[in-house]
Structures are given as C-alpha cells and as structure tokens.
Design an enzyme around this catalytic site. Structure first.
Site, PDB file in Angstrom:
ATOM      1  N   ARG A  95       0.837  -1.199   0.000  1.00  0.00           N
ATOM      2  CA  ARG A  95       0.000   0.000   0.000  1.00  0.00           C
ATOM      3  C   ARG A  95       0.870   1.247   0.000  1.00  0.00           C
ATOM      4  NH1 ARG A  95      -5.248  -1.193   0.700  1.00  0.00           N
ATOM      5  NH2 ARG A  95      -5.539  -3.086   1.894  1.00  0.00           N
ATOM      6  N   ASN A 111      12.123   1.731   0.440  1.00  0.00           N
ATOM      7  CA  ASN A 111      11.261   0.697  -0.136  1.00  0.00           C
ATOM      8  C   ASN A 111      12.088  -0.148  -1.090  1.00  0.00           C
ATOM      9  OD1 ASN A 111       8.922  -0.703  -0.974  1.00  0.00           O
ATOM     10  ND2 ASN A 111       8.589   0.728  -2.675  1.00  0.00           N
ATOM     11  N   HIS A 113      11.856  -2.597  -4.503  1.00  0.00           N
ATOM     12  CA  HIS A 113      10.940  -2.780  -5.632  1.00  0.00           C
ATOM     13  C   HIS A 113      11.546  -3.773  -6.617  1.00  0.00           C
ATOM     14  CE1 HIS A 113       7.833  -1.814  -8.504  1.00  0.00           C
ATOM     15  NE2 HIS A 113       8.768  -1.726  -9.424  1.00  0.00           N
ATOM     16  N   SER A 140      15.359  -2.546  -7.157  1.00  0.00           N
ATOM     17  CA  SER A 140      15.800  -1.206  -6.757  1.00  0.00           C
ATOM     18  C   SER A 140      15.442  -0.976  -5.299  1.00  0.00           C
ATOM     19  CB  SER A 140      15.082  -0.128  -7.586  1.00  0.00           C
ATOM     20  OG  SER A 140      15.166  -0.384  -8.963  1.00  0.00           O
ATOM     21  N   ALA A 146       6.205  10.807  -1.993  1.00  0.00           N
ATOM     22  CA  ALA A 146       4.742  10.773  -2.123  1.00  0.00           C
ATOM     23  C   ALA A 146       4.284  10.042  -3.387  1.00  0.00           C
ATOM     24  CB  ALA A 146       4.202  12.202  -2.106  1.00  0.00           C
ATOM     25  N   ASP A 149       6.742   4.708  -6.304  1.00  0.00           N
ATOM     26  CA  ASP A 149       8.096   4.243  -6.637  1.00  0.00           C
ATOM     27  C   ASP A 149       8.922   5.303  -7.368  1.00  0.00           C
ATOM     28  OD1 ASP A 149       7.573   1.726  -5.484  1.00  0.00           O
ATOM     29  OD2 ASP A 149       6.581   1.055  -7.307  1.00  0.00           O
TER      30      ASP A 149
END
Ligand code: GRF
Length: 201
Positions: A95, A111, A113, A140, A146, A149
């Site tokens: 999310r 994060n 990915h 990555s 905001a 990705d």
C-alpha cells in the site's frame, strides 16, 4: 563516547515475508549495526510469523478498520512511531503510505521494488517487465516519497530474463539479488559514522 547500540528498524510488509526473513537473519548476526524492533503489516500477512518466531513484536494496522485512508495512515504512523525507529523499511508493503507517514518518517523510510526503476513502477513490476519483453530487469531500493516508486534510487542490481521465465521464476531470481542488496543498504544506513579525526571520544 560513540554509542554502539544497534539502530532501531521497523519493517512493513503485506505478504510472505521472505524479505523480512533476510533482514532478521542479518539482524541476528554479531555486530549487526541494526536491530529489527517490529514488523507491521496492513493485513494478516503470513510473513509476520518470521518476526514472531524471532521474538520480534508484530502489529497489524488494517485499512478496513479505519474510516478512511487518512485515518489509517495516521494510525500506521502512530503505531510505527511507538517503536521509535531510526529507519523504516517497506519490504513488500503493498500500500502507498500517506502524508502522516511521510511527515513522520520522510528521509528515513526506504522501499524495495522488484524492477529497475524508473521502469515498471507499481504493484506488478515483475509481470510488467516480463510482458514488455525486456531482457534485463532487477531490483531497486529507493527512498519513499509521495509518488508511486518515484523516490531517490539508493541501489540497484540487475537480473537477466530467461526465455522460459514465468512471473514466479523471474521474481524468485530477483529476490535472490534483491534481499542481499536491501540488507547492504540497511547496514550502510544504520552503520555509525566513524568519528572524524580530532573528534572528542
Ligand atoms: C519483493 O520482491 C518486493 O520487492 C515486492 O514483493 C516482494 C516481497 O516478497 N514488492 P516477500 O513477501 O518479502 O517474500
């Protein structure tokens, strides 16, 4: 005196948690610069079991238990903040976090990915890369901002796409390079900076 207490890391996840498991293995190593202090999910993620087995606290903050996304985001920020993290790691968290999370942890939230951003952002990075017919994809680690990705890229590693790859086989090979890369980034971000010459000890 420079502290050697491992930096506090909170991991957010939604799925099977093999990425969390890799982080937990690294945190258990002697001299790890970081410790996982909580694993938090947005659903009853099976991956939370990795944390439970390691004796790491878990929490679930479900979108459906909140009147809207803003209330969920605020509750997530408060739950994460309760563990006082130096770094927040999104490890298969499916999310988008909102303004409350960004306000609280912007600049210290990363994060991972499963594609070479800025190609193939979003929830289906592996499937989209395969469908596009790329011959090389990868993973990555980025700062969370905001967008979807769109944050600053901190590390990338590449994986060759094989002719007979399925989404599952390709994702599995990506995870094999993605997890050590994420562990390296987390170690790097949480390693104490060596004292500059002339610094008082
Ligand atoms: C990772 O490849 C991550 O990049 C992606 O989902 C996967 C998480 O896998 N968003 P797991 O739940 O940690 O096994």
């Amino acid at each position: 005196m420079h502290s050697t207490t491992p930096a506090r890391v909170v991991v957010l996840l939604s799925g099977g948690g093999s990425t969390l498991a890799a982080l937990l293995r690294a945190h258990a190593e002697p001299d790890s610069p970081f410790q996982i202090v909580a694993a938090i999910a947005d659903v009853d993620a099976p991956g939370l079991d990795h944390a439970r087995r390691a004796g790491v606290p878990t929490a679930v903050v479900r979108l459906r238990d909140h009147p809207d996304r803003a209330a969920w985001d605020a509750q997530l920020a408060s739950t994460v903040g309760g563990f006082d993290p130096a770094l927040v790691v999104l490890a298969g968290f499916m999310r988008l976090v909102g303004p409350a999370m960004l306000e609280a942890f912007g600049g210290r939230m990363i994060n991972t990915h499963p594609a070479l951003l800025p190609s193939f952002p979003g929830a289906h990075g592996v499937r989209d890369a395969l469908a596009h017919g790329v011959k090389v994809t990868g993973a990555s680690v980025i700062e969370v901002d905001a967008g979807v990705d769109t944050g600053r890229i901190l590390a990338q590693r590449a994986v060759e796409v094989l002719d007979d790859d399925t989404e599952a086989s390709l994702h599995e090979r990506i995870k094999q390079i993605e997890q050590p890369m994420l562990v390296d980034v987390v170690r790097h971000l949480t390693s104490p900076t060596p004292p500059a010459e002339g610094d008082p000890l």
